[in-house]
Motif scaffolding. Structure first.
Motif, PDB file in Angstrom:
ATOM      1  N   UNK A  12      48.111   6.424   4.470  1.00 41.07           N
ATOM      2  CA  UNK A  12      47.655   6.007   3.138  1.00 41.07           C
ATOM      3  C   UNK A  12      48.791   5.827   2.126  1.00 41.07           C
ATOM      4  N   UNK A  13      49.803   6.695   2.152  1.00 43.03           N
ATOM      5  CA  UNK A  13      50.895   6.566   1.191  1.00 43.03           C
ATOM      6  C   UNK A  13      51.634   5.249   1.373  1.00 43.03           C
ATOM      7  N   UNK A  14      51.725   4.791   2.612  1.00 43.79           N
ATOM      8  CA  UNK A  14      52.386   3.519   2.879  1.00 43.79           C
ATOM      9  C   UNK A  14      51.520   2.346   2.450  1.00 43.79           C
ATOM     10  N   UNK A  15      50.196   2.531   2.481  1.00 46.77           N
ATOM     11  CA  UNK A  15      49.316   1.470   1.997  1.00 46.77           C
ATOM     12  C   UNK A  15      49.537   1.243   0.502  1.00 46.77           C
ATOM     13  N   UNK A  16      49.828   2.310  -0.234  1.00 44.40           N
ATOM     14  CA  UNK A  16      50.155   2.138  -1.650  1.00 44.40           C
ATOM     15  C   UNK A  16      51.425   1.309  -1.789  1.00 44.40           C
ATOM     16  N   UNK A  17      52.460   1.646  -1.020  1.00 45.48           N
ATOM     17  CA  UNK A  17      53.705   0.882  -1.079  1.00 45.48           C
ATOM     18  C   UNK A  17      53.472  -0.579  -0.713  1.00 45.48           C
ATOM     19  N   UNK A  18      52.570  -0.815   0.228  1.00 43.03           N
ATOM     20  CA  UNK A  18      52.326  -2.173   0.699  1.00 43.03           C
ATOM     21  C   UNK A  18      51.432  -2.983  -0.227  1.00 43.03           C
ATOM     22  N   UNK A  48      55.912  -1.309   4.738  1.00 41.52           N
ATOM     23  CA  UNK A  48      56.259  -0.123   5.516  1.00 41.52           C
ATOM     24  C   UNK A  48      55.184   0.170   6.557  1.00 41.52           C
ATOM     25  N   UNK A  49      55.605   0.779   7.655  1.00 43.56           N
ATOM     26  CA  UNK A  49      54.663   1.224   8.673  1.00 43.56           C
ATOM     27  C   UNK A  49      55.260   2.391   9.435  1.00 43.56           C
ATOM     28  N   UNK A  50      54.386   3.182  10.064  1.00 43.38           N
ATOM     29  CA  UNK A  50      54.840   4.264  10.925  1.00 43.38           C
ATOM     30  C   UNK A  50      55.144   3.693  12.303  1.00 43.38           C
ATOM     31  N   UNK A  51      56.397   3.729  12.676  1.00 41.02           N
ATOM     32  CA  UNK A  51      56.843   3.146  13.940  1.00 41.02           C
ATOM     33  C   UNK A  51      56.690   4.184  15.050  1.00 41.02           C
ATOM     34  N   UNK A  52      55.433   4.490  15.384  1.00 41.44           N
ATOM     35  CA  UNK A  52      55.170   5.559  16.345  1.00 41.44           C
ATOM     36  C   UNK A  52      55.662   5.223  17.742  1.00 41.44           C
ATOM     37  N   UNK A  53      55.712   3.939  18.095  1.00 46.21           N
ATOM     38  CA  UNK A  53      56.216   3.543  19.412  1.00 46.21           C
ATOM     39  C   UNK A  53      57.734   3.484  19.447  1.00 46.21           C
ATOM     40  N   UNK A  54      58.348   3.457  18.263  1.00 46.80           N
ATOM     41  CA  UNK A  54      59.804   3.288  18.093  1.00 46.80           C
ATOM     42  C   UNK A  54      60.286   1.948  18.646  1.00 46.80           C
ATOM     43  N   UNK A  55      59.356   1.043  18.920  1.00 43.28           N
ATOM     44  CA  UNK A  55      59.724  -0.292  19.390  1.00 43.28           C
ATOM     45  C   UNK A  55      59.212  -1.386  18.460  1.00 43.28           C
ATOM     46  N   UNK A  56      58.343  -1.011  17.551  1.00 45.03           N
ATOM     47  CA  UNK A  56      57.764  -1.996  16.631  1.00 45.03           C
ATOM     48  C   UNK A  56      58.807  -2.418  15.603  1.00 45.03           C
ATOM     49  N   UNK A 110      55.525   4.651 -10.106  1.00 44.39           N
ATOM     50  CA  UNK A 110      55.678   5.686  -9.080  1.00 44.39           C
ATOM     51  C   UNK A 110      55.647   5.097  -7.673  1.00 44.39           C
ATOM     52  N   UNK A 111      54.976   3.978  -7.504  1.00 43.74           N
ATOM     53  CA  UNK A 111      55.011   3.277  -6.216  1.00 43.74           C
ATOM     54  C   UNK A 111      56.444   2.874  -5.873  1.00 43.74           C
ATOM     55  N   UNK A 112      57.178   2.364  -6.858  1.00 42.05           N
ATOM     56  CA  UNK A 112      58.571   1.989  -6.631  1.00 42.05           C
ATOM     57  C   UNK A 112      59.424   3.215  -6.312  1.00 42.05           C
ATOM     58  N   UNK A 113      59.168   4.318  -7.006  1.00 44.34           N
ATOM     59  CA  UNK A 113      59.911   5.554  -6.714  1.00 44.34           C
ATOM     60  C   UNK A 113      59.638   6.023  -5.292  1.00 44.34           C
ATOM     61  N   UNK A 114      58.382   5.942  -4.875  1.00 44.75           N
ATOM     62  CA  UNK A 114      58.016   6.378  -3.528  1.00 44.75           C
ATOM     63  C   UNK A 114      58.661   5.482  -2.479  1.00 44.75           C
ATOM     64  N   UNK A 115      58.637   4.188  -2.709  1.00 46.17           N
ATOM     65  CA  UNK A 115      59.245   3.260  -1.742  1.00 46.17           C
ATOM     66  C   UNK A 115      60.726   3.581  -1.563  1.00 46.17           C
ATOM     67  N   UNK A 116      61.410   3.817  -2.670  1.00 50.60           N
ATOM     68  CA  UNK A 116      62.831   4.146  -2.592  1.00 50.60           C
ATOM     69  C   UNK A 116      63.049   5.466  -1.877  1.00 50.60           C
ATOM     70  N   UNK A 117      62.194   6.441  -2.140  1.00 51.28           N
ATOM     71  CA  UNK A 117      62.332   7.745  -1.478  1.00 51.28           C
ATOM     72  C   UNK A 117      62.139   7.636   0.026  1.00 51.28           C
ATOM     73  N   UNK A 118      61.296   6.704   0.459  1.00 59.35           N
ATOM     74  CA  UNK A 118      61.007   6.565   1.885  1.00 59.35           C
ATOM     75  C   UNK A 118      62.005   5.673   2.612  1.00 59.35           C
ATOM     76  N   UNK A 119      62.717   4.841   1.870  1.00 57.35           N
ATOM     77  CA  UNK A 119      63.598   3.867   2.519  1.00 57.35           C
ATOM     78  C   UNK A 119      65.065   3.999   2.143  1.00 57.35           C
ATOM     79  N   UNK A 120      65.384   4.796   1.155  1.00 59.93           N
ATOM     80  CA  UNK A 120      66.763   4.902   0.714  1.00 59.93           C
ATOM     81  C   UNK A 120      67.002   6.203  -0.004  1.00 59.93           C
TER      82      UNK A 120
END
Length: 203
Positions: free
Chosen positions: A22-28, A172-180, A89-99
């Motif tokens: 869900x948190x990534x859906x906000x970013x998206x 953003x997405x959860x790369x659970x397969x590590x191949x996506x 806060x969406x922008x803050x979260x995106x930055x926290x998750x990616x940088x």
């Protein structure tokens, strides 16, 4: 109406749910993260869109969504303030998750998540228990997303968060397969293939 990247809910366009959290859906709810924000890439264009995104992401109930939309219609200034705070806060979260967010963004996000947690109270029933907010406010959709963000930021799944490299994307997405690699192969992946083919044809 729906497309590979968008759905329509109650006449409002929302991003397709494909991140795995869900948190990534906000970013998206914004596209084109590697460029300055533009209106064409913005899904949170109204408070109704925010409430519906929260409901479709499963962080608030449909009944709560309907009640909040009525509340927003009666308090447009409050709804606008809640929406603007969500985008910030969406922008803050995106930055926290990616940088690496700057100190101001880090402090703002931390305080917002702490405030959201402080609004909860435990409801005990005969054979179950659940956390709920107290009295409903227009911040409920944002705070519900922030609680999910806090859980993601503090768990091992954070290492699986991957930004799509597609042009004008960055979802953003959860790369659970590590191949996506792509948010959707049918969209960003195919666009990249077509661009590469065109480049090869020119040479």
């Amino acid at each position: 109406m729906s497309t590979p990247w968008m759905i329509e809910v109650d006449g409002i366009h929302l991003p397709k749910q494909l991140s795995g959290h869900p948190a990534l859906e906000l970013c998206n709810s914004r596209a084109g993260w590697r460029e300055p924000p533009v209106w064409a890439g913005e899904y949170l264009r109204s408070y109704d869109a925010l409430a519906l995104l929260a409901a479709t992401s499963g962080v608030i109930s449909d009944a709560a969504c309907a009640a909040l939309r009525k509340k927003a219609a009666a308090d447009p200034d409050g709804a606008t303030a809640a929406l603007e705070r969500t985008r910030e806060l969406r922008a803050d979260l995106y930055t926290a998750l990616t940088g690496e967010p700057g100190p101001t963004a880090r402090r703002r996000l931390s305080q917002a998540i702490g405030h959201a947690r402080g609004r909860q109270h435990l409801v005990l029933e005969s054979h179950s228990a659940r956390w709920e907010f107290g009295s409903a406010t227009l911040d409920d959709p944002l705070d519900a997303f922030l609680l999910e963000a806090g859980s993601l930021l503090t768990c091992a799944a954070r290492e699986l968060v991957t930004p799509c490299p597609g042009e004008e994307c960055g979802w953003l997405f959860l790369n659970t397969s590590r191949r996506r690699k792509w948010c959707q192969m049918a969209v960003c992946g195919n666009r990249a293939k077509q661009a590469a083919f065109a480049a090869r044809s020119r040479t």
